[in-house]
Write a protein that holds these residues in place. Structure first.
Motif, PDB file in Angstrom:
ATOM      1  N   ARG A  85       0.566  -1.354  -0.245  1.00  0.00           N
ATOM      2  CA  ARG A  85       0.008  -0.080   0.023  1.00  0.00           C
ATOM      3  C   ARG A  85       1.049   1.251   0.058  1.00  0.00           C
ATOM      4  O   ARG A  85      -0.217   2.575  -0.331  1.00  0.00           O
ATOM      5  CB  ARG A  85      -0.961  -0.164   1.396  1.00  0.00           C
ATOM      6  CG  ARG A  85      -2.089  -1.006   1.163  1.00  0.00           C
ATOM      7  CD  ARG A  85      -3.181  -0.530   1.893  1.00  0.00           C
ATOM      8  NE  ARG A  85      -4.397  -1.711   1.640  1.00  0.00           N
ATOM      9  CZ  ARG A  85      -5.175  -1.382   1.009  1.00  0.00           C
ATOM     10  NH1 ARG A  85      -5.484  -0.856   0.976  1.00  0.00           N
ATOM     11  NH2 ARG A  85      -6.218  -2.692   0.820  1.00  0.00           N
ATOM     12  N   GLY A  86       2.205   1.303   0.148  1.00  0.00           N
ATOM     13  CA  GLY A  86       2.813   2.030   0.141  1.00  0.00           C
ATOM     14  C   GLY A  86       2.702   3.233   1.539  1.00  0.00           C
ATOM     15  O   GLY A  86       2.762   4.558   1.521  1.00  0.00           O
ATOM     16  N   ILE A  87       2.847   2.734   2.371  1.00  0.00           N
ATOM     17  CA  ILE A  87       2.225   3.357   3.991  1.00  0.00           C
ATOM     18  C   ILE A  87       3.273   2.978   4.905  1.00  0.00           C
ATOM     19  O   ILE A  87       4.184   1.629   4.284  1.00  0.00           O
ATOM     20  CB  ILE A  87       0.709   3.156   4.197  1.00  0.00           C
ATOM     21  CG1 ILE A  87       0.637   1.998   4.294  1.00  0.00           C
ATOM     22  CG2 ILE A  87      -0.530   3.699   3.546  1.00  0.00           C
ATOM     23  CD1 ILE A  87      -0.823   1.197   4.864  1.00  0.00           C
ATOM     24  N   GLY A  88       2.946   3.102   5.721  1.00  0.00           N
ATOM     25  CA  GLY A  88       4.709   2.863   7.353  1.00  0.00           C
ATOM     26  C   GLY A  88       4.030   1.686   7.715  1.00  0.00           C
ATOM     27  O   GLY A  88       2.572   1.666   7.788  1.00  0.00           O
ATOM     28  N   ARG A  89       4.717   0.914   7.762  1.00  0.00           N
ATOM     29  CA  ARG A  89       4.379  -0.527   8.414  1.00  0.00           C
ATOM     30  C   ARG A  89       3.770   0.450  10.519  1.00  0.00           C
ATOM     31  O   ARG A  89       3.277  -0.728  10.631  1.00  0.00           O
ATOM     32  CB  ARG A  89       5.957  -0.825   9.370  1.00  0.00           C
ATOM     33  CG  ARG A  89       5.503  -2.430  10.254  1.00  0.00           C
ATOM     34  CD  ARG A  89       6.813  -2.921  10.625  1.00  0.00           C
ATOM     35  NE  ARG A  89       6.464  -3.977  11.326  1.00  0.00           N
ATOM     36  CZ  ARG A  89       6.212  -5.322  10.966  1.00  0.00           C
ATOM     37  NH1 ARG A  89       6.824  -6.021   9.964  1.00  0.00           N
ATOM     38  NH2 ARG A  89       5.294  -6.361  12.364  1.00  0.00           N
ATOM     39  N   ASP A  90       4.247   1.108  10.984  1.00  0.00           N
ATOM     40  CA  ASP A  90       3.689   1.837  11.967  1.00  0.00           C
ATOM     41  C   ASP A  90       2.587   2.115  11.965  1.00  0.00           C
ATOM     42  O   ASP A  90       1.490   2.021  12.659  1.00  0.00           O
ATOM     43  CB  ASP A  90       4.444   3.910  12.413  1.00  0.00           C
ATOM     44  CG  ASP A  90       5.826   3.531  12.617  1.00  0.00           C
ATOM     45  OD1 ASP A  90       6.203   1.805  12.460  1.00  0.00           O
ATOM     46  OD2 ASP A  90       6.113   4.254  13.230  1.00  0.00           O
ATOM     47  N   ALA A  91       1.951   2.527  10.696  1.00  0.00           N
ATOM     48  CA  ALA A  91       0.595   2.340  10.469  1.00  0.00           C
ATOM     49  C   ALA A  91      -0.852   1.619  10.500  1.00  0.00           C
ATOM     50  O   ALA A  91      -1.870   1.640  11.101  1.00  0.00           O
ATOM     51  CB  ALA A  91       0.164   3.548   9.401  1.00  0.00           C
TER      52      ALA A  91
END
Lengths: 569, 215
Positions: free
Chosen positions: B167-173
Motif C-alpha cells: 500500500r506504500g504506507i508505513g509499517r507503524d500505521a
C-alpha cells in the motif's frame, strides 16, 4: 482454566435450583406458575384425551411412548421427502432422498443429531422448524418422562402407599401419566429456558430471521469467487434447543464451529454451559423427587467425578500435553475459541449425548478423541436428558448385583430383591452394545467400498468405530471426514440409532415395574449400603471395567495407536 | 376414540383418587404430535425470531456490514482475499463458500495434512517475507467451519510488512490499525485475542483509499 471452572461452577450453581423446580414440575402437585401454565395445558390434555392425574401401567406408558414416536416418525419422514413443494423454503432446498430422509428422521427422533446432510443447503426453513426443532424439543422430554417413570417404579410406583395399605400386590404399578410427563416439563421448564438462551445467543450474533440470506460480492475483486451467499434463518431458537436439549443438531453443517452459530467466546460459554445444564439439573431432580437425598448424592457424586476426570483429561490432552505444541493444533478449530474451550466442549458434548461440536473432532489430538469415544461408550456421565439417568440405573442394578455377589448377600435395591428375570433383561442391554458396535465396525471395515474414509491408518478404524458408537449412544458427533451420505451408512446407522434408544429407555422401566411389585423388605444393617462413597467408587469401577473389557482392543487399535503414531513423528 | 389398546383397571384405591388406564394411546399419540408440531416446531421458533428481531435487530439479521445501502459482507463470514494489499484470512476447506462449509476433517496423523501445512507455511513465509518458523499455526491451518472470520494478532503481525509495502504506507500505521482492531479476550477471560480480517481490510480501504493502486 477459566472456561473449565466457570462452566462447572455455573452448571452446579444453576442446576441445583433448576433441579428442585423440575422435581416440582414432574411431581405434578400444585405449584407456583399454575396460574399461568394450567390454562395453557388444559386444552392440550383435552386434545390428547387424558387427565394428568390418571396413572398408567408400565406397558401403557411404554406403548404411549412408542406410538407417539411412530406418529411423529411418519409425519417428519414425509415432510423431509417433500420439502421442496412445501412453504418456507427461501433458499430452494430440494427434496431429500428416501434413505437420507429416513436417517435424518430417525436421528432426530432418537434425540441424536447424526447429520449426513448440510442443513444450510439441504433443509428448508419449514423442515428445520417443524421437522427438526419439533423433535429436538419433544424427544428429551420423552426421555425425561421415561426416567421419571422408572424412578417412580424403583420406589414402588406412584401408588406405593395405597398398594401397601390395601395389600393388592397384583395390581399393575402406577408409573405416572406419560402425556402429562411430556407436556409439563416442555411448557414449564424447557421452552422458557430455550427462549432465554435464544435471545442471549442472538445478542451475540446468532441470526433469528425468516428472510433468506443476502448474496454479496467479495470486497477483493481479484479473487476467483464472484459471489458469496450468506445463509441465515431462524437459527437462534434451534441452537438454543439443540444445546439445552442434549440433541446437538445445528443449523449449519459444521455446527457450532460456524461463527454464525457460535459467534463469540461468550456465546461459546453459554453454549458449553447449556450442554450440561439440563442433564445436571436432572441429576439434582432425583433428590427432591424421590425424597432420598443420599441416593441423589450418589447419582450426582458419581457423575460429577467422572465428568470432571474426563473433561480434565481432554483439556490436558489438547491444550497441555506434548501434542498441544503441534503446528497443526488449530486445524479444525476456530481462532476466537482456541484449544482449551474446544477440548472442554468435546468432552461435555460426548458425556451428555449431545453431539454438537465447536471444533472438528477428526482433527483433535487422538487422546482427546479417545475421551470422546469413552464418554459415549459409558453414556451415563450426566448422559442425555432422561437417557443418562436410565443408563445410570442399568449400571446401578449391575453394580448392586455384582457387589451382592462379592459380599455374599442377596442383591437388593431399596429393599426389593434383584433376581434372575431382572438380571436377564439387564444382560440383554449390556450385550447389545458390543454386539452392534463391534459387529458393524467389523463388517464395514472388511468392505473398504463401504467405509468412505478421509484418513488412512489407525485413524480410519477410529472413524468407523466413532460413527457407530455415536449412533448407538444417540450422540451424533462424528469424525466427519467419513463419506457417510450413502445408503449403507444411512440405513445401518438408522438401525443402530433406534436400537441405541428404545431398549435403553424401555427395559429399565420394565425392570423398575417388576421390582415395584415385589414385597419390600425393611432395609436393615444387613442390607448392602449403596448410598456411600465406597459404593460410588465400586460403581465407577464397574462402569470403567465393563467398558474396557468390551472395547479395549478396538480402542487400542484406533485412538491409542493413532496417538503413538503421532507421538513418534 | 375407536381404537383402544391395553387394559383398564378401575379400583377404589386407599388414600388416592387416581385410577390406572392405558386407553386411548393412538388418540394421545396423534394429539401429542399436533402439540409438538405446532407448539414446539412453529410457535416456539417464531417467538424466538420475534424476540430476537425486536431486541437485537442487527445481529438477528446476520451482523451484515453495509455501506451506502449495499451489503458488503457479514462480520461473521470470512471472505477470500488474494491481493497483497489485504490481510489474508485462514485457509478454507470449503473455498469460503458458506453453502458448502466444512473443515478438512483430516487427522493429525494424516500425511496429506502435514504436506498441506508445510506447503502453506512455505507459501506464507515467502509471501510475507518472514522466516517460516515465525508463521503462526492458525494462519496455515483450516478452520472448523471454513469461514472463520478471525486470525490471531500474531498472524496479522506477520502480514504487516507486506501490507504496508503493497500500500506504500508505513509499517507503524498498519501496526496501529492491527492494535485498534484486536479484540481482547471477552470479559477479560474468555476465548482468544483476535483480529477480524474483513473488518480490518475494509478499514484499510477506507483510510488509504488515496494510495490505492489498481491492479
Amino acid at each position: 482454566m477459566s472456561e473449565f471452572l466457570l462452566v462447572f461452577a455455573l452448571a452446579v450453581g444453576l442446576g441445583w435450583p433448576l433441579g428442585r423446580y423440575l422435581a416440582a414440575v414432574m411431581r405434578g402437585a400444585p405449584m407456583r406458575g399454575d396460574g399461568l401454565f394450567l390454562p395453557l395445558e388444559r386444552p392440550l390434555y383435552a386434545l390428547i384425551g387424558t387427565k394428568p392425574e390418571r396413572g398408567m401401567s408400565w406397558r401403557g406408558y411404554a406403548g404411549a411412548f412408542l406410538l407417539s414416536n411412530l406418529v411423529l416418525a411418519i409425519v417428519v419422514w414425509l415432510m423431509l421427502m417433500s420439502q421442496a413443494w412445501l412453504p418456507l423454503n427461501p433458499n430452494g432446498a430440494p427434496n431429500m432422498s428416501w434413505d437420507l430422509a429416513l436417517h435424518t428422521m430417525v436421528s432426530f427422533l432418537t434425540n441424536t443429531n447424526q447429520q449426513h446432510y448440510s442443513g444450510q443447503a439441504q433443509l428448508s426453513y419449514l423442515s428445520h422448524m417443524m421437522g427438526i426443532v419439533t423433535l429436538q424439543v419433544i424427544t428429551p422430554m420423552m426421555g425425561l418422562a421415561l426416567a421419571v417413570a422408572t424412578l417412580r417404579g424403583l420406589f414402588g410406583g406412584r401408588d406405593a402407599q395405597a398398594r401397601q395399605a390395601d395389600g393388592q400386590d397384583r395390581m399393575p404399578v402406577d408409573v405416572g401419566n406419560y402425556w402429562a410427563d411430556v407436556i409439563r416439563p416442555a411448557l414449564r421448564f424447557m421452552l422458557p429456558l430455550c427462549l432465554l438462551w435464544s435471545v442471549l445467543l442472538t445478542s451475540q450474533g446468532v441470526p433469528a430471521t425468516l428472510a433468506g440470506g443476502p448474496t454479496v460480492a467479495p470486497v477483493d475483486a481479484t479473487v476467483e469467487m464472484k459471489e458469496q451467499k450468506i445463509p441465515l434463518g431462524p437459527v437462534s431458537p434451534m441452537v438454543a434447543i439443540k444445546q439445552l436439549g442434549t440433541n446437538g443438531g445445528g443449523w449449519y453443517g459444521p455446527n457450532s464451529a460456524v461463527p454464525l452459530e457460535n459467534p463469540t467466546p461468550l456465546s461459546n460459554l453459554l453454549e458449553t454451559l447449556a450442554l450440561i445444564l439440563v442433564p445436571v439439573s436432572v441429576a439434582f431432580m432425583v433428590g427432591p423427587l424421590t425424597g432420598r437425598r443420599r441416593f441423589a448424592a450418589l447419582v450426582f457424586g458419581t457423575m460429577l467425578t467422572m465428568s470432571v476426570a474426563s473433561a480434565g483429561f481432554a483439556v490436558w490432552s489438547e491444550a497441555n500435553s506434548s501434542t498441544s505444541r503441534d503446528i497443526a493444533l488449530m486445524e479444525g478449530k476456530e481462532v476466537r475459541f482456541g484449544a482449551e474451550p474446544s477440548a472442554l466442549w468435546a468432552a461435555l458434548t460426548t458425556q451428555t449425548s449431545n453431539g454438537s461440536v465447536n471444533a472438528m473432532h477428526d482433527s483433535l489430538a487422538p487422546l482427546t478423541g479417545l475421551v470422546a469415544i469413552g464418554d459415549m461408550l459409558i453414556n451415563a456421565i450426566w448422559g442425555g436428558i432422561g437417557c443418562g439417568l436410565q443408563q445410570f440405573v442399568v449400571y446401578l442394578l449391575l453394580g448392586v448385583f455384582l457387589a451382592g455377589l462379592m459380599t455374599g448377600r442377596t442383591p437388593e435395591l431399596f429393599g426389593r430383591k434383584i433376581e434372575a428375570p431382572e438380571v436377564k433383561l439387564l444382560a440383554v442391554l449390556v450385550l447389545l452394545q458390543p454386539l452392534i458396535l463391534l459387529g458393524l465396525t467389523a463388517i464395514t471395515l472388511s468392505a473398504p467400498g463401504l467405509t468412505g474414509n478421509s484418513n488412512p491408518g489407525f485413524h480410519a478404524i477410529s472413524q468407523v468405530f466413532y460413527e457407530y458408537t455415536s449412533a448407538f449412544a444417540n450422540n451424533g458427533s462424528g469424525f466427519e471426514g467419513l463419506g457417510d451420505a450413502t445408503v449403507w451408512w444411512n440405513v445401518s446407522c438408522a438401525v443402530v440409532l433406534a436400537l441405541g434408544r428404545y431398549p435403553a429407555l424401555v427395559i429399565p422401566l420394565a425392570i423398575a415395574a417388576m421390582l415395584a411389585r415385589k414385597r419390600q423388605a425393611p432395609e436393615s444393617t444387613g442390607s448392602l449400603q449403596i448410598e456411600t462413597p465406597t459404593f460410588a467408587l465400586t460403581l465407577i469401577a464397574v462402569i470403567v471395567t465393563l467398558t474396557l473389557l468390551q472395547f479395549m482392543p478396538v480402542l487400542v487399535l484406533g485412538p491409542v495407536a493413532d496417538h503413538l503414531a503421532l507421538a513418534a513423528r | 376414540m375407536s381404537i383402544q389398546k391395553g387394559n383398564t383397571i378401575t379400583r377404589t384405591p386407599v388414600g388416592s383418587s387416581s385410577a390406572i388406564s392405558d386407553k386411548g394411546l393412538l388418540r394421545g399419540a396423534i394429539g401429542l404430535a399436533i402439540v409438538a408440531l405446532v407448539g414446539f416446531g412453529l410457535l416456539y421458533p417464531l417467538t424466538g425470531v420475534g424476540l430476537g428481531q425486536a431486541l437485537f435487530p442487527d445481529t438477528a439479521n446476520g451482523s451484515l456490514i453495509e455501506r451506502d445501502g449495499k451489503v458488503l459482507g457479514s462480520s461473521l463470514v470470512a471472505q477470500p482475499f488474494a491481493d497483497a494489499r489485504y490481510f489474508q484470512p485462514r485457509p478454507s476447506a470449503a473455498g469460503y463458500d458458506p453453502m458448502a462449509m466444512a473443515g478438512s476433517n483430516q487427522a493429525r496423523t494424516n500425511p496429506e495434512l502435514r504436506k498441506r501445512i508445510d506447503e502453506a507455511r512455505a507459501a506464507a513465509a515467502q509471501r510475507d517475507g518472514v522466516d517460516p518458523s515465525v508463521v503462526p499455526g492458525d494462519l496455515i491451518t483450516q478452520s472448523g467451519g471454513g469461514i472463520d472470520p478471525h486470525i490471531s494478532p500474531q498472524a496479522a503481525a506477520t502480514q504487516a510488512d507486506r501490507v504496508a509495502r503493497a500500500r506504500g504506507i508505513g509499517r507503524d500505521a498498519v501496526e496501529a490499525l492491527i492494535a485498534r482492531h484486536t479484540e481482547a479476550r471477552q470479559l477479560g477471560l474468555l476465548g482468544q485475542p483476535r483480529v477480524n480480517v474483513l473488518e480490518i481490510n475494509l478499514a484499510l480501504d477506507t483510510l488509504y483509499q488515496s494510495t490505492r493502486m489498481e491492479p
